[in-house]
Design a protein around this motif. Structure first.
Motif, PDB file in Angstrom:
ATOM      1  N   ARG A   1       0.683  -1.279  -0.094  1.00  0.00           N
ATOM      2  CA  ARG A   1      -0.072  -0.060  -0.063  1.00  0.00           C
ATOM      3  C   ARG A   1       0.738   1.224  -0.076  1.00  0.00           C
ATOM      4  NH1 ARG A   1      -5.144   1.032   1.273  1.00  0.00           N
ATOM      5  NH2 ARG A   1      -5.712   3.284   0.931  1.00  0.00           N
ATOM      6  N   ALA A   2       1.910   1.069   0.644  1.00  0.00           N
ATOM      7  CA  ALA A   2       2.678   2.346   0.833  1.00  0.00           C
ATOM      8  C   ALA A   2       3.530   2.587  -0.469  1.00  0.00           C
ATOM      9  CB  ALA A   2       3.768   2.273   1.892  1.00  0.00           C
ATOM     10  N   LEU A   3       3.795   1.557  -1.241  1.00  0.00           N
ATOM     11  CA  LEU A   3       4.397   1.581  -2.667  1.00  0.00           C
ATOM     12  C   LEU A   3       3.553   2.320  -3.700  1.00  0.00           C
ATOM     13  CD1 LEU A   3       6.840  -1.515  -2.537  1.00  0.00           C
ATOM     14  CD2 LEU A   3       7.536   1.044  -2.102  1.00  0.00           C
ATOM     15  N   ARG A   4       2.419   1.710  -3.657  1.00  0.00           N
ATOM     16  CA  ARG A   4       1.256   2.122  -4.656  1.00  0.00           C
ATOM     17  C   ARG A   4       0.072   2.239  -4.167  1.00  0.00           C
ATOM     18  NH1 ARG A   4       0.649  -1.997  -9.310  1.00  0.00           N
ATOM     19  NH2 ARG A   4      -0.763  -0.346  -9.836  1.00  0.00           N
ATOM     20  N   ASP A   5      -0.281   3.532  -4.006  1.00  0.00           N
ATOM     21  CA  ASP A   5      -1.521   3.713  -3.506  1.00  0.00           C
ATOM     22  C   ASP A   5      -2.822   3.672  -4.343  1.00  0.00           C
ATOM     23  OD1 ASP A   5      -3.156   4.810  -1.296  1.00  0.00           O
ATOM     24  OD2 ASP A   5      -3.153   6.846  -2.104  1.00  0.00           O
ATOM     25  N   GLU A   6      -2.460   3.113  -5.652  1.00  0.00           N
ATOM     26  CA  GLU A   6      -3.492   3.137  -6.684  1.00  0.00           C
ATOM     27  C   GLU A   6      -3.807   1.227  -6.672  1.00  0.00           C
ATOM     28  OE1 GLU A   6       0.242   3.270  -8.710  1.00  0.00           O
ATOM     29  OE2 GLU A   6      -0.567   4.300  -7.300  1.00  0.00           O
ATOM     30  N   ASN A   7      -3.316   0.679  -5.676  1.00  0.00           N
ATOM     31  CA  ASN A   7      -3.598  -0.685  -5.833  1.00  0.00           C
ATOM     32  C   ASN A   7      -5.243  -0.929  -5.800  1.00  0.00           C
ATOM     33  OD1 ASN A   7      -1.076  -1.931  -5.975  1.00  0.00           O
ATOM     34  ND2 ASN A   7      -0.802  -1.937  -3.692  1.00  0.00           N
ATOM     35  N   PRO A   8      -5.844  -2.159  -6.582  1.00  0.00           N
ATOM     36  CA  PRO A   8      -7.033  -2.438  -6.627  1.00  0.00           C
ATOM     37  C   PRO A   8      -7.498  -2.572  -5.195  1.00  0.00           C
ATOM     38  CG  PRO A   8      -5.959  -3.608  -8.084  1.00  0.00           C
ATOM     39  CD  PRO A   8      -4.855  -3.182  -7.461  1.00  0.00           C
ATOM     40  N   LYS A   9      -8.735  -1.955  -4.952  1.00  0.00           N
ATOM     41  CA  LYS A   9      -9.389  -1.843  -3.747  1.00  0.00           C
ATOM     42  C   LYS A   9      -9.782  -3.317  -3.330  1.00  0.00           C
ATOM     43  CE  LYS A   9     -10.726   2.843  -3.780  1.00  0.00           C
ATOM     44  NZ  LYS A   9     -11.778   4.055  -3.596  1.00  0.00           N
ATOM     45  N   LEU A  10     -10.548  -4.072  -4.346  1.00  0.00           N
ATOM     46  CA  LEU A  10     -10.870  -5.242  -4.098  1.00  0.00           C
ATOM     47  C   LEU A  10      -9.757  -6.307  -3.552  1.00  0.00           C
ATOM     48  CD1 LEU A  10     -13.103  -7.208  -4.348  1.00  0.00           C
ATOM     49  CD2 LEU A  10     -12.660  -7.839  -6.532  1.00  0.00           C
ATOM     50  N   LEU A  11      -8.600  -6.150  -4.158  1.00  0.00           N
ATOM     51  CA  LEU A  11      -7.312  -6.977  -3.714  1.00  0.00           C
ATOM     52  C   LEU A  11      -7.032  -6.653  -2.435  1.00  0.00           C
ATOM     53  CD1 LEU A  11      -5.075  -8.939  -4.346  1.00  0.00           C
ATOM     54  CD2 LEU A  11      -3.749  -7.045  -5.389  1.00  0.00           C
TER      55      LEU A  11
ATOM     56  N   VAL B   1       8.152  -6.656  -8.011  1.00  0.00           N
ATOM     57  CA  VAL B   1       7.708  -6.013  -9.305  1.00  0.00           C
ATOM     58  C   VAL B   1       8.056  -4.498  -9.417  1.00  0.00           C
ATOM     59  CG1 VAL B   1       6.159  -5.688 -11.080  1.00  0.00           C
ATOM     60  CG2 VAL B   1       6.266  -7.670 -10.161  1.00  0.00           C
ATOM     61  N   ALA B   2       7.403  -3.735  -8.393  1.00  0.00           N
ATOM     62  CA  ALA B   2       7.682  -2.360  -8.217  1.00  0.00           C
ATOM     63  C   ALA B   2       9.168  -2.066  -7.945  1.00  0.00           C
ATOM     64  CB  ALA B   2       6.735  -2.009  -7.030  1.00  0.00           C
ATOM     65  N   PHE B   3       9.985  -2.860  -7.120  1.00  0.00           N
ATOM     66  CA  PHE B   3      11.349  -2.558  -6.822  1.00  0.00           C
ATOM     67  C   PHE B   3      12.007  -2.758  -8.495  1.00  0.00           C
ATOM     68  CE2 PHE B   3      14.397  -3.079  -3.207  1.00  0.00           C
ATOM     69  CZ  PHE B   3      15.123  -2.274  -3.728  1.00  0.00           C
ATOM     70  N   ALA B   4      11.785  -3.511  -8.964  1.00  0.00           N
ATOM     71  CA  ALA B   4      12.450  -3.865 -10.316  1.00  0.00           C
ATOM     72  C   ALA B   4      12.070  -2.787 -11.245  1.00  0.00           C
ATOM     73  CB  ALA B   4      11.973  -5.151 -10.960  1.00  0.00           C
ATOM     74  N   LYS B   5      10.998  -2.189 -11.379  1.00  0.00           N
ATOM     75  CA  LYS B   5      10.654  -1.096 -12.209  1.00  0.00           C
ATOM     76  C   LYS B   5      11.233   0.032 -11.892  1.00  0.00           C
ATOM     77  CE  LYS B   5       6.145  -2.723 -13.918  1.00  0.00           C
ATOM     78  NZ  LYS B   5       4.643  -2.459 -13.724  1.00  0.00           N
ATOM     79  N   ARG B   6      11.393   0.592 -10.606  1.00  0.00           N
ATOM     80  CA  ARG B   6      11.924   1.772 -10.178  1.00  0.00           C
ATOM     81  C   ARG B   6      13.315   1.541 -10.245  1.00  0.00           C
ATOM     82  NH1 ARG B   6       8.632   3.965  -4.837  1.00  0.00           N
ATOM     83  NH2 ARG B   6       6.735   3.785  -5.735  1.00  0.00           N
ATOM     84  N   ALA B   7      14.194   0.613 -10.006  1.00  0.00           N
ATOM     85  CA  ALA B   7      15.345   0.358 -10.196  1.00  0.00           C
ATOM     86  C   ALA B   7      15.737   0.516 -11.672  1.00  0.00           C
ATOM     87  CB  ALA B   7      15.911  -0.895  -9.471  1.00  0.00           C
ATOM     88  N   SER B   8      14.918   0.128 -12.607  1.00  0.00           N
ATOM     89  CA  SER B   8      15.305   0.079 -13.950  1.00  0.00           C
ATOM     90  C   SER B   8      15.418   1.818 -14.364  1.00  0.00           C
ATOM     91  CB  SER B   8      14.370  -0.430 -14.716  1.00  0.00           C
ATOM     92  OG  SER B   8      13.062  -0.060 -14.746  1.00  0.00           O
ATOM     93  N   VAL B   9      14.644   2.616 -13.835  1.00  0.00           N
ATOM     94  CA  VAL B   9      14.718   4.011 -14.018  1.00  0.00           C
ATOM     95  C   VAL B   9      15.204   4.939 -13.372  1.00  0.00           C
ATOM     96  CG1 VAL B   9      12.452   3.758 -15.364  1.00  0.00           C
ATOM     97  CG2 VAL B   9      12.512   4.421 -12.946  1.00  0.00           C
ATOM     98  N   LYS B  10      15.834   4.370 -12.145  1.00  0.00           N
ATOM     99  CA  LYS B  10      16.576   5.198 -10.986  1.00  0.00           C
ATOM    100  C   LYS B  10      17.858   4.525 -10.801  1.00  0.00           C
ATOM    101  CE  LYS B  10      12.731   7.303  -8.753  1.00  0.00           C
ATOM    102  NZ  LYS B  10      12.191   7.655  -7.327  1.00  0.00           N
ATOM    103  N   PRO B  11      18.994   4.997 -11.299  1.00  0.00           N
ATOM    104  CA  PRO B  11      20.240   4.351 -11.229  1.00  0.00           C
ATOM    105  C   PRO B  11      20.697   4.073  -9.660  1.00  0.00           C
ATOM    106  CG  PRO B  11      20.148   5.629 -13.094  1.00  0.00           C
ATOM    107  CD  PRO B  11      19.166   5.990 -12.085  1.00  0.00           C
ATOM    108  N   GLU B  12      20.307   5.255  -8.877  1.00  0.00           N
ATOM    109  CA  GLU B  12      20.717   5.085  -7.550  1.00  0.00           C
ATOM    110  C   GLU B  12      20.020   3.735  -6.982  1.00  0.00           C
ATOM    111  OE1 GLU B  12      17.448   7.957  -7.880  1.00  0.00           O
ATOM    112  OE2 GLU B  12      18.859   7.386  -8.972  1.00  0.00           O
ATOM    113  N   LEU B  13      18.985   3.405  -7.415  1.00  0.00           N
ATOM    114  CA  LEU B  13      18.345   2.186  -6.760  1.00  0.00           C
ATOM    115  C   LEU B  13      19.031   0.787  -7.115  1.00  0.00           C
ATOM    116  CD1 LEU B  13      14.498   3.147  -6.644  1.00  0.00           C
ATOM    117  CD2 LEU B  13      16.216   3.050  -4.738  1.00  0.00           C
TER     118      LEU B  13
END
Length: 249
Positions: free
Chosen positions: A152-162, A187-199
């Motif tokens: 929830r902290a990483l993605r506030d737009e997670n499906p409410k039903l889930l 998945v979220a970690f891998a996506k952010r690391a692909s666009v943010k070199p510091e991660l």
């Protein structure tokens, strides 16, 4: 031996709910006492009430596995040294909880849940007796709650039903909830690391600690007599959690 006791079978059976004796007032029209009807009515109501309880209990016992609490493994902590190691390696989660960012409500909930993981784990490993089963369930549940809060902290737009379904299943299937939301976090970690070199460095360390932690998690079940595997899993998991905190900064 020659004494006739014709009333003994009847008096034994009269004490049983639902037993009616065909040789008595059921087939007599004379000499009926109105109080007999009241007694039989009350007895019939009692039988119905007991039958309903048995039906509800049977339905509850036949509920789907997704609504059943987990069967916790209670091996481990075979001696004082192993207990001390498991408790000490639970404390880093409390430290990480205090160090985690608290920028908003979701991140604060995640940070507090990490503190809860360290406390629940410490209490479980230091416990003995019947309460150990309850604390093991609490240990699993707080871990699952942490993954839910992190998702929830990483993605506030997670499906409410889930999120609602995960919250409802949390007390019954914490391992399943942990698996689903840990996967979402990866998945979220891998996506952010692909666009943010510091991660990238944090992500590489996270991948190694996750692989090691997964291997130790299964080894703990496969080799239950091998000491300190669980403590090593605590440390690997703590490293993985520490790298996740980088995502929230």
């Amino acid at each position: 031996m020659g004494v006739k006791d014709t009333s003994s079978p009847c008096r034994v059976l009269e004490g049983l709910h639902g037993v009616q004796l065909s040789g008595r007032s059921l087939y007599r029209d004379e000499g009926l006492d109105p109080g007999d009807f009241d007694a039989s009515t009350c007895e019939g109501a009692e039988i119905v009430r007991i039958s309903q309880k048995l039906l509800i209990r049977r339905l509850w016992q036949q509920r789907p596995s997704c609504l059943r609490p987990i069967h916790c493994c209670l091996h481990g902590d075979r001696h004082v040294a192993e207990t001390i190691a498991n408790v000490l390696t639970s404390l880093p989660f409390i430290v990480l909880g205090f160090q985690a960012p608290r920028k908003n409500l979701n991140t604060a909930l995640y940070a507090n849940s990490l503190v809860g993981v360290g406390i629940a784990s410490s209490l479980y490993h230091s416990s003995r007796g019947e309460i150990r089963k309850i604390l093991r369930w609490a240990d699993y549940t707080t871990i699952a709650a942490t993954t839910l809060c992190l998702s929830r902290a990483l993605r506030d737009e997670n499906p409410k039903l889930l999120m609602a379904a995960s919250t409802m299943l949390l007390p019954f299937q914490p391992l399943m909830v942990s698996a689903v939301h840990t996967g979402m976090m990866e998945v979220a970690f891998a996506k952010r690391a692909s666009v943010k070199p510091e991660l990238k460095m944090a992500h590489n360390l996270h991948k190694l600690s996750s692989l090691l932690g997964g291997a130790l998690f299964f080894a703990d079940d496969w080799f239950p007599r091998t000491p300190y595997i669980h403590a090593a899993w605590h440390l690997a998991a703590a490293i993985g959690v520490g790298t996740c905190n980088k995502l929230l900064e």
